[in-house]
Design a protein around this motif. Structure first.
Motif, PDB file in Angstrom:
ATOM      1  N   MET A 473       0.816  -1.219   0.000  1.00 53.91           N
ATOM      2  CA  MET A 473       0.000   0.000   0.000  1.00 53.91           C
ATOM      3  C   MET A 473       0.847   1.265   0.000  1.00 53.91           C
ATOM      4  O   MET A 473       0.320   2.360  -0.183  1.00 53.91           O
ATOM      5  CB  MET A 473      -0.922   0.017   1.225  1.00 53.91           C
ATOM      6  N   LEU A 474       2.150   1.140   0.176  1.00 47.15           N
ATOM      7  CA  LEU A 474       3.029   2.292   0.026  1.00 47.15           C
ATOM      8  C   LEU A 474       3.093   2.735  -1.430  1.00 47.15           C
ATOM      9  O   LEU A 474       3.544   3.842  -1.728  1.00 47.15           O
ATOM     10  CB  LEU A 474       4.435   1.938   0.515  1.00 47.15           C
ATOM     11  N   ILE A 475       2.658   1.870  -2.322  1.00 48.27           N
ATOM     12  CA  ILE A 475       2.703   2.128  -3.766  1.00 48.27           C
ATOM     13  C   ILE A 475       1.275   2.291  -4.266  1.00 48.27           C
ATOM     14  O   ILE A 475       0.376   1.553  -3.866  1.00 48.27           O
ATOM     15  CB  ILE A 475       3.379   0.945  -4.497  1.00 48.27           C
ATOM     16  N   ARG A 476       1.072   3.237  -5.152  1.00 49.40           N
ATOM     17  CA  ARG A 476      -0.294   3.470  -5.672  1.00 49.40           C
ATOM     18  C   ARG A 476      -0.699   2.420  -6.685  1.00 49.40           C
ATOM     19  O   ARG A 476      -1.829   1.948  -6.681  1.00 49.40           O
ATOM     20  CB  ARG A 476      -0.388   4.855  -6.309  1.00 49.40           C
ATOM     21  N   ARG A 477       0.214   2.073  -7.596  1.00 52.94           N
ATOM     22  CA  ARG A 477      -0.106   1.168  -8.700  1.00 52.94           C
ATOM     23  C   ARG A 477       0.777  -0.086  -8.614  1.00 52.94           C
ATOM     24  O   ARG A 477       1.977   0.020  -8.375  1.00 52.94           O
ATOM     25  CB  ARG A 477       0.130   1.858 -10.048  1.00 52.94           C
ATOM     26  N   ILE A 478       0.165  -1.233  -8.860  1.00 51.83           N
ATOM     27  CA  ILE A 478       0.908  -2.494  -8.808  1.00 51.83           C
ATOM     28  C   ILE A 478       0.642  -3.290 -10.075  1.00 51.83           C
ATOM     29  O   ILE A 478      -0.504  -3.395 -10.525  1.00 51.83           O
ATOM     30  CB  ILE A 478       0.511  -3.321  -7.567  1.00 51.83           C
ATOM     31  N   ASN A 479       1.719  -3.843 -10.646  1.00 46.63           N
ATOM     32  CA  ASN A 479       1.608  -4.792 -11.749  1.00 46.63           C
ATOM     33  C   ASN A 479       2.618  -5.913 -11.497  1.00 46.63           C
ATOM     34  O   ASN A 479       3.338  -5.911 -10.482  1.00 46.63           O
ATOM     35  CB  ASN A 479       1.841  -4.117 -13.101  1.00 46.63           C
ATOM     36  N   LYS A 515     -10.828  -0.063  -9.142  1.00 44.56           N
ATOM     37  CA  LYS A 515     -10.644  -0.381 -10.553  1.00 44.56           C
ATOM     38  C   LYS A 515      -9.616   0.552 -11.182  1.00 44.56           C
ATOM     39  O   LYS A 515      -9.484   1.702 -10.816  1.00 44.56           O
ATOM     40  CB  LYS A 515     -11.976  -0.261 -11.297  1.00 44.56           C
ATOM     41  N   SER A 516      -8.914   0.007 -12.156  1.00 41.64           N
ATOM     42  CA  SER A 516      -7.988   0.811 -12.954  1.00 41.64           C
ATOM     43  C   SER A 516      -8.432   0.755 -14.400  1.00 41.64           C
ATOM     44  O   SER A 516      -9.058  -0.213 -14.832  1.00 41.64           O
ATOM     45  CB  SER A 516      -6.560   0.268 -12.821  1.00 41.64           C
ATOM     46  N   SER A 517      -8.120   1.816 -15.133  1.00 47.68           N
ATOM     47  CA  SER A 517      -8.473   1.831 -16.553  1.00 47.68           C
ATOM     48  C   SER A 517      -7.610   0.851 -17.338  1.00 47.68           C
ATOM     49  O   SER A 517      -7.949   0.473 -18.449  1.00 47.68           O
ATOM     50  CB  SER A 517      -8.302   3.240 -17.121  1.00 47.68           C
ATOM     51  N   ALA A 518      -6.488   0.433 -16.749  1.00 47.15           N
ATOM     52  CA  ALA A 518      -5.611  -0.525 -17.413  1.00 47.15           C
ATOM     53  C   ALA A 518      -5.890  -1.930 -16.884  1.00 47.15           C
ATOM     54  O   ALA A 518      -6.155  -2.124 -15.692  1.00 47.15           O
ATOM     55  CB  ALA A 518      -4.158  -0.151 -17.172  1.00 47.15           C
ATOM     56  N   THR A 519      -5.828  -2.922 -17.757  1.00 49.69           N
ATOM     57  CA  THR A 519      -6.119  -4.303 -17.350  1.00 49.69           C
ATOM     58  C   THR A 519      -4.918  -4.965 -16.697  1.00 49.69           C
ATOM     59  O   THR A 519      -5.071  -5.988 -16.017  1.00 49.69           O
ATOM     60  CB  THR A 519      -6.541  -5.134 -18.571  1.00 49.69           C
ATOM     61  N   ASP A 520      -3.739  -4.401 -16.887  1.00 51.71           N
ATOM     62  CA  ASP A 520      -2.527  -5.047 -16.384  1.00 51.71           C
ATOM     63  C   ASP A 520      -1.997  -4.401 -15.104  1.00 51.71           C
ATOM     64  O   ASP A 520      -0.843  -4.560 -14.747  1.00 51.71           O
ATOM     65  CB  ASP A 520      -1.434  -5.031 -17.452  1.00 51.71           C
TER      66      ASP A 520
END
Length: 896
Positions: A473-479, A515-520
């Motif tokens: 959770m320290l990071i906004r986006r995860i892939n 939700k994110s606009s990106a699927t990945d």
């Protein structure tokens, strides 16, 4: 060869004309409107084939009978008076058959009582009833139903919020007041002036239900009263296409929505929209590429525009007076505009709404947003409605809507966790995963959100997902790549672990991610992450530092991949309290929308700098906490936009800066340039000069600052008609190598020519010959085209410089200039604008400027007081080699 060719057969129906009666298969699918293979299962293959031949696919499994064939079938049943009998015999109860029955049994159909689907089917039947129904009215009613439907969707299962709805009702004053105080206030308002009330602001945290409350209120108000319904406009700034920099786009959208609701007045609204579009288009085309875009957000420009539209509104005033009811205008998700717009833009927009309220006093503006809007309001007055946590009734409705059943469990969750959106969200997800967990909730007193997150993690069956979920959770986006390169080692994952499988498992934890606009990629819930980050840093000290270092390095290597990577790099750097020197205004403009509300996670020093880049107003508490250097940087950025904005806003900035005058450092900061320029534009020439003298005295500031200040001082002397002093200052600038930007050096030359013309000769100072001066000008004024952010590219002399002709001097002598200035001032003071008797001198100057030059004063010079701007206008006439034609001006005011 001369035999006439008959093409009629190409346009005839596919069904054979020999068979004038259609069979049951055709009748059935005609009454169904949409049909599938199963609807034809009981009919012979020949009839099936004939139906299929005369139909088309709606989607992969559903078909529709061709329109001309369907109309023929229905027409035959209508003429034979067998519609109802056929529908009963074939056991058909479709929406199409129902509307046909209504048409048959009810000669006077009330369009407003029909559903969306009934209106749709009725419109499709218009060829059969062309003389009975008004097609345009039907389509208008359908558009209105579609418009209202968006609010019905989000208010399903709505409950509670009675106090908020009552407060909204009292503000709009359409339906009877629900509160005793509201009734008294409304009575008092009706006696005095019921239109005079400030706009309403609805505030609350994200997810608290502001939009739902507004939607419910709109639906409640959308009932007839004395044969009328409440007109309303709904502008959602969360949707693309709306920009407060150009308020007219919002005005035209408002008129479009009103035309949907009030079909009889549609032609009026459409005409006004078309006229506005023509005015804006004309001004944009007149301005051209070299000048500032047409800016109707500035009050003086709007005044001229309102003047252009005044007669059109007047022509329709009798018709519009028939409405004679309030008009609700809702600006939802207004925080989007707060974070995207500078303080000057925000003030201009609110000024636009205020002026519109004065010209159309029935409008009721309502703003809704999550941010503290009052920090940006300056001198605008508002009423506030603060939406607190969900009350019991609305919280239980929310829980029931999300499948928490029975109601006793929903009540228990509310009693333990209260009505905050985050706590309700976490609790409902916990109960869904483990219904027995409710018994443990009663033991919790502190750090409830940490407890809920921990309990949710316990129910994540994948051990690897558990390991990365909380520190992640320290990071906004995860892939998957971030799991491998950023999280794996600090979170204790083995190299053999499959990052793809971990990522897919994490995606399923809907209580943690949004939700994110990106699927990945996935994005952690912002409210949850902000609540948990301090706890994570405290609990995972070493791994937190490793993750934060890793993510900065990860995005730094990938900045060239696009603005998203660039924004995430700056986000994580800024969150640690560092301000990179590379974070310029240009970078800010690229990444701001990707940072969004998350700038609130930055430390205080970073928030101050972020606000200075955004040119937005900060809270008084944050201003008090600023260092002197931060204070100067912040107000310098505001002045840059303010000098090209609205005069009222410029005065506000001046007052605020005067309150903080003890913080002036008198160092080498560029703030002094904009501060002295501020005083010049407000007509305070002597104080501007005194500041310049005080700054330069006893110091050796950078040459570029000395040069720019000397230029401002020369301008001040010219405004004061002290041409000899101005000439000396300008010649000194020309002789010295101040390394000024190109635009300033060109302006220095132009002003020097103008000052010399005021003496009616090109006389030089005794110790400088004309030839020597020309040589020095060509040698020293080697144009520097590189602009520093803090220099004069904001000062908007594009018009003057673009229209200046080399080696031509059109500037008048002092006597002729004074004469023309006096003539114009007297003319403006004496003339009245019939369509706007309250028009101020500045408004009249805007009309004249637009009439003669085809642009507004904003494209000539900086914002300033009337006495300063009228001189700038006269300078522009000189540059264009134009004389003041008083006959043309008389014609202009006679027409108005």
């Amino acid at each position: 060869m001369n035999e006439e060719i008959n093409l009629d057969h190409l346009f005839s129906p596919s069904v054979s004309k020999e068979d004038t009666e259609y069979g049951d298969a055709f009748k059935k699918v005609a009454l169904l409107h949409y049909f599938g293979d199963m609807d034809l299962i009981d009919y012979p293959d020949e009839q099936k084939e004939s139906v299929i031949k005369n139909s088309s696919l709606f989607n992969e499994k559903i078909r529709m009978l061709n329109e001309n064939v369907r109309n023929d079938v229905l027409k035959e049943m209508i003429e034979n008076n067998e519609l109802e009998d056929t529908a009963k015999r074939l056991n058909i109860d479709s929406e199409l058959s129902q509307i046909l029955t209504k048409i048959t049994s009810n000669p006077k159909l009330n369009y407003s009582e029909l559903s969306i689907n009934e209106l749709f089917y009725l419109i499709s039947l218009l060829p059969l009833y062309s003389n009975r129904f008004d097609g345009e009215k039907l389509k208008s009613e359908l558009n209105k139903k579609y418009f209202i439907n968006q609010f019905e969707k989000i208010t399903r299962n709505f409950a509670g919020r009675h106090a908020e709805l009552a407060a909204l009702n009292d503000y709009v004053n359409w339906l009877p007041s629900r509160t005793f105080l509201g009734k008294i206030a409304n009575t008092f308002r009706n006696i005095i002036n019921w239109q005079e009330k400030p706009p309403l602001i609805i505030q609350g945290v994200g997810g608290i239900g502001k939009s739902t409350i507004l939607s419910k209120f709109i639906l409640e108000q959308n009932i007839e009263k004395d044969g009328k319904t409440l007109p309303f406009v709904y502008i959602d700034f969360d949707l693309p296409g709306f920009n407060i920099k150009e308020p007219l786009s919002i005005l035209t959208e408002s008129l479009r929505q009103l035309s949907i609701q009030f079909y009889p007045y549609k032609y009026i609204f459409d005409d006004i929209v078309n006229r506005i579009s023509l005015v804006v288009e004309k001004n944009n085309s007149d301005i051209g590429q070299n000048f500032q875009y047409y800016n109707s957000s500035v009050s003086s420009t709007r005044s001229a525009l309102f003047h252009d539209l005044q007669y059109l509104i007047k022509d329709y005033s009798f018709k519009l007076d028939e409405l004679d009811i309030p008009v609700l205008i809702v600006f939802d998700s207004f925080e989007e505009m707060q974070f995207r717009s500078s303080r000057e833009e925000m003030n201009n927009f609110l000024g636009f709404i205020k002026e519109l309220s004065e010209k159309l006093p029935r409008i009721r503006p309502v703003f809704s947003g999550r941010a503290e809007l009052e920090d940006q309001l300056d001198n605008f007055s508002f009423q506030f409605l603060r939406v607190q946590d969900f009350d019991k009734e609305s919280a239980i409705a929310l829980l029931l809507k999300n499948s928490i059943d029975p109601v006793q469990i929903a009540e228990q969750i509310y009693e333990i966790f209260g009505g905050t959106p985050l706590m309700l969200h976490l609790a409902m997800n916990m109960v869904k995963k483990d219904p027995e967990s409710l018994a443990d909730f009663t033991k919790i007193k502190n750090q409830k959100h940490e407890y809920l997150v921990q309990r949710i993690l316990e129910h994540i069956h994948d051990i690897e997902v558990q390991k990365i979920a909380v520190p992640g959770m320290l990071i906004r986006r995860i892939n998957t790549e971030i799991i491998k390169e950023v999280l794996a080692k600090p979170c204790g994952l083995n190299e053999s672990e499959n990052a793809e499988l971990i990522f897919e498992s994490l995606k399923k934890e809907t209580m943690l991610v949004s939700k994110s606009s990106a699927t990945d990629e996935i994005i952690f819930r912002t409210d949850l992450r902000m609540a948990c980050v301090p706890l994570i840093r405290e609990k995972y000290i070493i791994s937190s530092r490793q993750i934060e270092a890793n993510i900065i390095n990860y995005y730094k290597k990938r900045i060239e991949k696009g603005v998203l990577y660039e924004a995430e790099y700056y986000f994580h750097v800024l969150k640690k309290g560092s301000i990179p020197s590379t974070l310029t205004t240009a970078v800010y403009n690229r990444i701001k929308d990707y940072i969004g509300y998350s700038f609130q996670e930055f430390p205080r020093n970073v928030q101050i700098y972020w606000h200075s880049l955004a040119k937005t107003k900060v809270s008084n508490g944050l201003i008090s906490a600023m260092s002197d250097e931060e204070w100067e940087t912040y107000y310098m950025m505001l002045l840059k936009t303010g000098l090209n904005g609205d005069l009222a806003y410029l005065n506000i900035l001046n007052d605020e800066i005067e309150q903080g005058k003890d913080r002036f450092r008198l160092s080498f900061s560029e703030f002094i340039i904009y501060h002295t320029l501020l005083h010049q534009r407000l007509g305070k020439f002597d104080s501007s000069n005194n500041m310049i003298d005080k700054f330069i005295s006893g110091k050796i500031p950078p040459l570029s600052i000395i040069g720019q200040l000397s230029f401002i001082k020369a301008q001040n002397r010219e405004y004061l008609n002290a041409y000899e002093e101005a000439k000396v200052l300008l010649e000194n600038i020309i002789q010295e190598d101040y390394k000024l930007p190109d635009i300033i050096e060109k302006s220095v030359k132009m002003q020097y020519e103008r000052v010399l013309s005021r003496f009616n000769s090109y006389q030089r100072l005794s110790h400088i010959s004309e030839d020597n001066l020309a040589t020095e000008m060509s040698e020293n004024m080697s144009y520097n085209n590189t602009f520093n952010e803090n220099e004069f590219q904001y000062t908007n002399w594009n018009f003057l410089l673009a229209n200046a002709l080399p080696n031509h001097n059109f500037f008048r002598t002092a006597e002729k200039f004074y004469e023309q200035e006096k003539q114009l001032i007297i003319f403006i003071e004496q003339k009245k604008v019939s369509s706007n008797p309250e028009a101020q001198n500045f408004d009249k100057l805007e009309m004249i400027c637009n009439h003669l030059l085809g642009i507004y004063t904003q494209s000539l010079s900086l914002t300033g007081v009337y006495e300063v701007v009228i001189r700038d206008f006269l300078y522009a006439l000189e540059v264009r080699n134009m004389e003041l034609d008083m006959n043309k001006l008389n014609e202009l005011f006679e027409q108005s």
